[in-house]
Design an enzyme around this catalytic site. Sequence first.
Site, PDB file in Angstrom:
ATOM      1  N   THR A 185     -53.533  31.917 -56.507  1.00 57.13           N
ATOM      2  CA  THR A 185     -52.572  31.417 -55.518  1.00 57.13           C
ATOM      3  C   THR A 185     -51.211  32.017 -55.849  1.00 57.13           C
ATOM      4  OG1 THR A 185     -52.049  29.530 -56.898  1.00 57.13           O
ATOM      5  CG2 THR A 185     -53.667  29.175 -55.194  1.00 57.13           C
ATOM      6  N   GLU A 329     -57.959  27.017 -53.244  1.00 53.11           N
ATOM      7  CA  GLU A 329     -58.846  26.268 -54.144  1.00 53.11           C
ATOM      8  C   GLU A 329     -60.051  25.680 -53.414  1.00 53.11           C
ATOM      9  OE1 GLU A 329     -55.608  26.117 -53.886  1.00 53.11           O
ATOM     10  OE2 GLU A 329     -54.606  25.801 -55.814  1.00 53.11           O
ATOM     11  N   LYS A 440     -36.498  13.930 -48.897  1.00 53.10           N
ATOM     12  CA  LYS A 440     -36.376  12.547 -49.343  1.00 53.10           C
ATOM     13  C   LYS A 440     -34.933  12.090 -49.125  1.00 53.10           C
ATOM     14  CE  LYS A 440     -40.025  14.078 -51.840  1.00 53.10           C
ATOM     15  NZ  LYS A 440     -40.196  15.497 -52.131  1.00 53.10           N
ATOM     16  N   TRP A 445     -38.795   9.238 -46.151  1.00 51.08           N
ATOM     17  CA  TRP A 445     -39.270  10.619 -46.032  1.00 51.08           C
ATOM     18  C   TRP A 445     -39.001  11.146 -44.635  1.00 51.08           C
ATOM     19  CZ3 TRP A 445     -45.003  10.322 -48.043  1.00 51.08           C
ATOM     20  CH2 TRP A 445     -44.981  10.129 -49.435  1.00 51.08           C
TER      21      TRP A 445
HETATM   22  P1  ADP Z   1     -50.579  30.024 -50.670  1.00 51.48           P
HETATM   23  O1  ADP Z   1     -49.559  29.095 -50.095  1.00 51.48           O
HETATM   24  O2  ADP Z   1     -50.325  30.459 -52.027  1.00 51.48           O
HETATM   25  O3  ADP Z   1     -50.958  31.089 -49.707  1.00 51.48           O
HETATM   26  P2  ADP Z   1     -52.854  28.563 -49.855  1.00 51.48           P
HETATM   27  O4  ADP Z   1     -53.163  29.556 -48.808  1.00 51.48           O
HETATM   28  O5  ADP Z   1     -53.963  28.048 -50.640  1.00 51.48           O
HETATM   29  O6  ADP Z   1     -51.867  29.152 -50.870  1.00 51.48           O
HETATM   30  O7  ADP Z   1     -52.019  27.389 -49.200  1.00 51.48           O
HETATM   31  C1  ADP Z   1     -52.557  26.131 -48.978  1.00 51.48           C
HETATM   32  C2  ADP Z   1     -51.527  25.227 -48.382  1.00 51.48           C
HETATM   33  O8  ADP Z   1     -51.085  25.723 -47.126  1.00 51.48           O
HETATM   34  C3  ADP Z   1     -52.043  23.853 -48.089  1.00 51.48           C
HETATM   35  O9  ADP Z   1     -52.020  23.021 -49.214  1.00 51.48           O
HETATM   36  C4  ADP Z   1     -51.075  23.366 -47.005  1.00 51.48           C
HETATM   37  O10 ADP Z   1     -49.865  22.898 -47.550  1.00 51.48           O
HETATM   38  C5  ADP Z   1     -50.772  24.641 -46.266  1.00 51.48           C
HETATM   39  N1  ADP Z   1     -51.598  24.716 -45.053  1.00 51.48           N
HETATM   40  C6  ADP Z   1     -52.710  25.443 -44.859  1.00 51.48           C
HETATM   41  N2  ADP Z   1     -53.171  25.283 -43.606  1.00 51.48           N
HETATM   42  C7  ADP Z   1     -52.336  24.425 -42.972  1.00 51.48           C
HETATM   43  C8  ADP Z   1     -52.271  23.852 -41.666  1.00 51.48           C
HETATM   44  N3  ADP Z   1     -53.137  24.152 -40.711  1.00 51.48           N
HETATM   45  N4  ADP Z   1     -51.272  22.984 -41.425  1.00 51.48           N
HETATM   46  C9  ADP Z   1     -50.368  22.657 -42.344  1.00 51.48           C
HETATM   47  N5  ADP Z   1     -50.362  23.176 -43.591  1.00 51.48           N
HETATM   48  C10 ADP Z   1     -51.331  24.051 -43.907  1.00 51.48           C
END
Ligand code: ADP
Length: 546
Positions: A185, A329, A440, A445
């Site tokens: 990641t 993950e 916050k 929130w």
């Molecule tokens: P990186 O941010 O390093 O690319 P990831 O692709 O694994 O890593 O990111 C996952 C995160 O992206 C999730 O935990 C969430 O916060 C956000 N995310 C992914 N898809 C969505 C979605 N459809 N709506 C809102 N947030 C999303």
Amino acid sequence: MEGLMMNRSLKIADILDFASSNFPKGEIVSVRTEGDIHRTTYRETAKRTAQLARGLNGLGMERGDRIATLAWNGYRHLELYYAISGIGSVCHTINPRLSAEQMLYIVHHAKDRLLFTDVTFVPLLQKLAPQFPKDMRIVAMTDRAHMPTAEGLELLCYEDLLDGQPDQFDWPDLAENTAAGLCYTSGTTGNPKGTLYTHRSTVLHALMAGITLPNVLREGRRILPVVPLFHVNAWGLPYAAPLTGASLIFPGPKLDGKSLFDLMDQEKVYSAWGVPTVWLGLLGQIRAEGRNPDGFGDVVVGGSAAPRSMIEAFEKTGVNVCHAWGMTEMSPIGTQGNLPVELSDLPLDKRVEAKSSQGRRVFGVELKITDDDGNRLPHDGKSPGNLFVRGNTITCGYFEDEGANNEAFDAEGWFKTGDVATIDENGFLLITDRAKDLIKSGGEWISSLDLENVVMSHPGVASCAVIAVPHEKWTERPLLVVQAAAGAEAPREELIEMLSRHFAKWQLPDDVVYVDSLPLTATGKVSKLTLRQQFAEHEMPEVSLG
Ligand code: ADP
């Protein structure tokens, strides 16, 4: 009492073998870095993958060895996916947009033995090479005729590895929990963390995607993964497409609206997958052309929240939007937003509203939301809580990273997503925000996503982000950062007035700032971390919150 059924390992090599025999003419079309369009089939790919596997063995690659790729979406990258995992090695996809420091960290952390690179990255590698592991060799993913000159780099040639090799290979019998892929990641704080996929998790994920999106993942469909092969295995498409007989159209490095439009039009792409920022460009081009690319019927939007205005723009032109949520993950798919049959005929505004949620969980992924003490919260669509997940396609520990693992799981072994969400009684997940992006303010929130959704519906806004700025009295207050659309205006008063129709006064941004462009993360999402750093000292005007 145990059942009496055969117990065969779930193996990635079996997917391509299946595609080769069942969908021999299923196509893989690639815009090559060499500049032309390359066409091949699953049958041909299976043969070349066998040759490549022999080439890898010839280089001394063994089970468990990590083999890295630094490459755009294309057929050679796909061959690597199958050949590397097929021989029992681990395919480590590196995101070329990572900083040099992060790239070096992961190459060393993964202990990569071999690195396959598109020729576009050779200048970058020349700079990094002195700091690479001493025994790591580099292969340029091209043929002899296109081999770059690269002073200081000793490059092997990809096509030389395949040349003259028999096109059959006896794939070894691997235990299904053998590691197959490694993806780090981007790591907004601290070092990147590696998710180590298994053959089993990968095959299960492909099966699950296939049953979840049967209208897209099926024989004859043409799918465009704009999401890169280095971003969580292009969300599983390199496995789910051959498994179901769908064709893959790989866009190469050019992902601007016009390049995507032209490729989709020419190749009759039905479904395109990617993050929201990519679709802003495509939608601009659709508006300019006054039509959709020929054959376009479906878009999968994930990686960050799809703005309501984007969902509406696609749905209005007859393109079905599937809003999906997931994480590196999680292989990555967790939920998908295609509507239940009884809701699919809703009028546009209701449909858009329903699709703004992240949808329902896919089979095999369990969801729970908890308060900060770990108590489960009800699935009533009203109670936001920390989102946890559990399932066979979800990591049970980062690769050689004890520190990160201590934080990542709760006492029951569920994985902590870092997202805050509600779940309603019908199982629809609504991501309120990333926990670290919530604002916050005075013990309450404020969801940045909710505010952004409204702002994005202003015609003068190309893109926007709401971030927290430290505040003496309220701890944090929201700041709206806007990138205006070309030739358009989005005056501050109009934006605040629009927002005040939907939000209480204390939830409104205290200030609006305009930027030429928003910074993006390595995976193409708006980087709120960069914005927060950039505006940490921003002086907010005094506003009354009453
Ligand atoms: P990186 O941010 O390093 O690319 P990831 O692709 O694994 O890593 O990111 C996952 C995160 O992206 C999730 O935990 C969430 O916060 C956000 N995310 C992914 N898809 C969505 C979605 N459809 N709506 C809102 N947030 C999303």
